[in-house]
Design a protein around this motif. Structure first.
Motif, PDB file in Angstrom:
ATOM      1  N   SER A   7      31.385  56.675  52.225  1.00  0.00           N
ATOM      2  CA  SER A   7      31.736  55.323  51.786  1.00  0.00           C
ATOM      3  C   SER A   7      31.553  54.277  52.879  1.00  0.00           C
ATOM      4  O   SER A   7      32.018  53.160  52.741  1.00  0.00           O
ATOM      5  N   ASN A  20      23.046  43.655  50.787  1.00  0.00           N
ATOM      6  CA  ASN A  20      23.874  44.263  49.746  1.00  0.00           C
ATOM      7  C   ASN A  20      24.314  43.151  48.803  1.00  0.00           C
ATOM      8  O   ASN A  20      24.685  42.068  49.247  1.00  0.00           O
ATOM      9  N   ASP A  22      26.360  42.085  44.867  1.00  0.00           N
ATOM     10  CA  ASP A  22      27.256  42.507  43.789  1.00  0.00           C
ATOM     11  C   ASP A  22      27.565  41.302  42.912  1.00  0.00           C
ATOM     12  O   ASP A  22      27.484  40.157  43.340  1.00  0.00           O
ATOM     13  N   THR A  24      30.501  40.030  39.895  1.00  0.00           N
ATOM     14  CA  THR A  24      31.800  40.330  39.290  1.00  0.00           C
ATOM     15  C   THR A  24      31.843  39.724  37.903  1.00  0.00           C
ATOM     16  O   THR A  24      31.318  38.636  37.656  1.00  0.00           O
ATOM     17  N   LYS A  63      25.475  41.604  38.129  1.00  0.00           N
ATOM     18  CA  LYS A  63      24.910  42.332  39.272  1.00  0.00           C
ATOM     19  C   LYS A  63      23.422  42.026  39.448  1.00  0.00           C
ATOM     20  O   LYS A  63      22.932  41.866  40.568  1.00  0.00           O
ATOM     21  N   SER A  86      22.282  47.675  45.566  1.00  0.00           N
ATOM     22  CA  SER A  86      23.227  47.360  44.497  1.00  0.00           C
ATOM     23  C   SER A  86      23.990  48.630  44.153  1.00  0.00           C
ATOM     24  O   SER A  86      23.457  49.736  44.289  1.00  0.00           O
ATOM     25  N   ASP A  87      25.219  48.456  43.682  1.00  0.00           N
ATOM     26  CA  ASP A  87      25.989  49.623  43.264  1.00  0.00           C
ATOM     27  C   ASP A  87      25.809  49.929  41.771  1.00  0.00           C
ATOM     28  O   ASP A  87      26.556  50.698  41.194  1.00  0.00           O
ATOM     29  N   SER A  88      24.773  49.349  41.174  1.00  0.00           N
ATOM     30  CA  SER A  88      24.423  49.661  39.788  1.00  0.00           C
ATOM     31  C   SER A  88      23.176  50.543  39.782  1.00  0.00           C
ATOM     32  O   SER A  88      22.061  50.056  39.986  1.00  0.00           O
ATOM     33  N   ARG A 129      29.574  52.494  45.611  1.00  0.00           N
ATOM     34  CA  ARG A 129      30.501  51.356  45.582  1.00  0.00           C
ATOM     35  C   ARG A 129      31.221  51.183  46.925  1.00  0.00           C
ATOM     36  O   ARG A 129      31.413  50.073  47.406  1.00  0.00           O
ATOM     37  N   ASN A 132      29.402  49.204  49.396  1.00  0.00           N
ATOM     38  CA  ASN A 132      29.083  47.858  48.936  1.00  0.00           C
ATOM     39  C   ASN A 132      30.324  46.962  48.896  1.00  0.00           C
ATOM     40  O   ASN A 132      30.338  45.936  48.229  1.00  0.00           O
ATOM     41  N   LYS A 133      31.354  47.352  49.632  1.00  0.00           N
ATOM     42  CA  LYS A 133      32.635  46.639  49.578  1.00  0.00           C
ATOM     43  C   LYS A 133      32.528  45.183  50.012  1.00  0.00           C
ATOM     44  O   LYS A 133      33.171  44.312  49.432  1.00  0.00           O
ATOM     45  N   ASP A 136      31.009  43.092  47.242  1.00  0.00           N
ATOM     46  CA  ASP A 136      31.988  43.004  46.158  1.00  0.00           C
ATOM     47  C   ASP A 136      33.051  41.952  46.483  1.00  0.00           C
ATOM     48  O   ASP A 136      33.378  41.104  45.652  1.00  0.00           O
TER      49      ASP A 136
END
Length: 158
Positions: A7, A20, A22, A24, A63, A86-88, A129, A132-133, A136
């Protein structure tokens, strides 16, 4: 101290930047948030962008818009050697051509492809994820904006 390497953000190779991104989305909010953060191989923050936009129809659309904005910004600044994360996983697969593009995402992904054609070397990658904090958090900060149509791009080096 035990570190969870799965992580933790990982730096790009030398002479590359990693962006990176993200988005919301929340069913009860009137806006969606977009955020991205660009760092060099030493983990130094080079650029950060956050924007509140009219509510996206879904999380994956938010995203996609965040990744598109990050790519557009890096291309407009003339950067080459960019890794976009991306976290997708579905979004990354559609951009990379390994999954059929959803009709609703077609226009955004076409713009992403057009933008990436102006960057000499790039990669679009999936990021867990936990890695990618920062993006986010930046996207979520847009919810604090008084106006729905503000954007911030911040530069920091050194």
């Amino acid at each position: 101290m035990i570190t969870n390497h799965i992580s933790s953000w990982t730096p790009p190779p030398r002479n590359w930047l990693k962006c990176n991104s993200d988005g919301t989305w929340h069913k009860d909010r009137a806006t969606s948030g977009l955020g991205w953060i660009c760092k060099d191989e030493n983990g130094h923050v080079i650029w950060v962008g956050t924007r509140a936009v009219t509510k996206a129809a879904s999380s994956i659309l938010a995203k996609a818009e965040a990744l598109k904005w990050g790519a557009e910004t890096m291309a407009s600044f003339g950067y080459n050697n960019i890794i976009l994360e991306s976290d997708s996983l579905a979004l990354v697969r559609m951009i990379n051509g390994s999954e059929e593009v959803w009709t609703v995402l077609q226009p955004t992904i076409e713009v992403i492809h057009s933008t990436l054609s102006h960057i000499q070397s790039y990669q679009v990658r999936f990021s867990l994820r936990g890695r990618n904090k920062a993006a986010d958090r930046i996207a979520k900060e847009s919810f604090t904006f008084v106006s729905s149509f503000l954007s911030y791009i911040l530069y920091h080096y050194g």
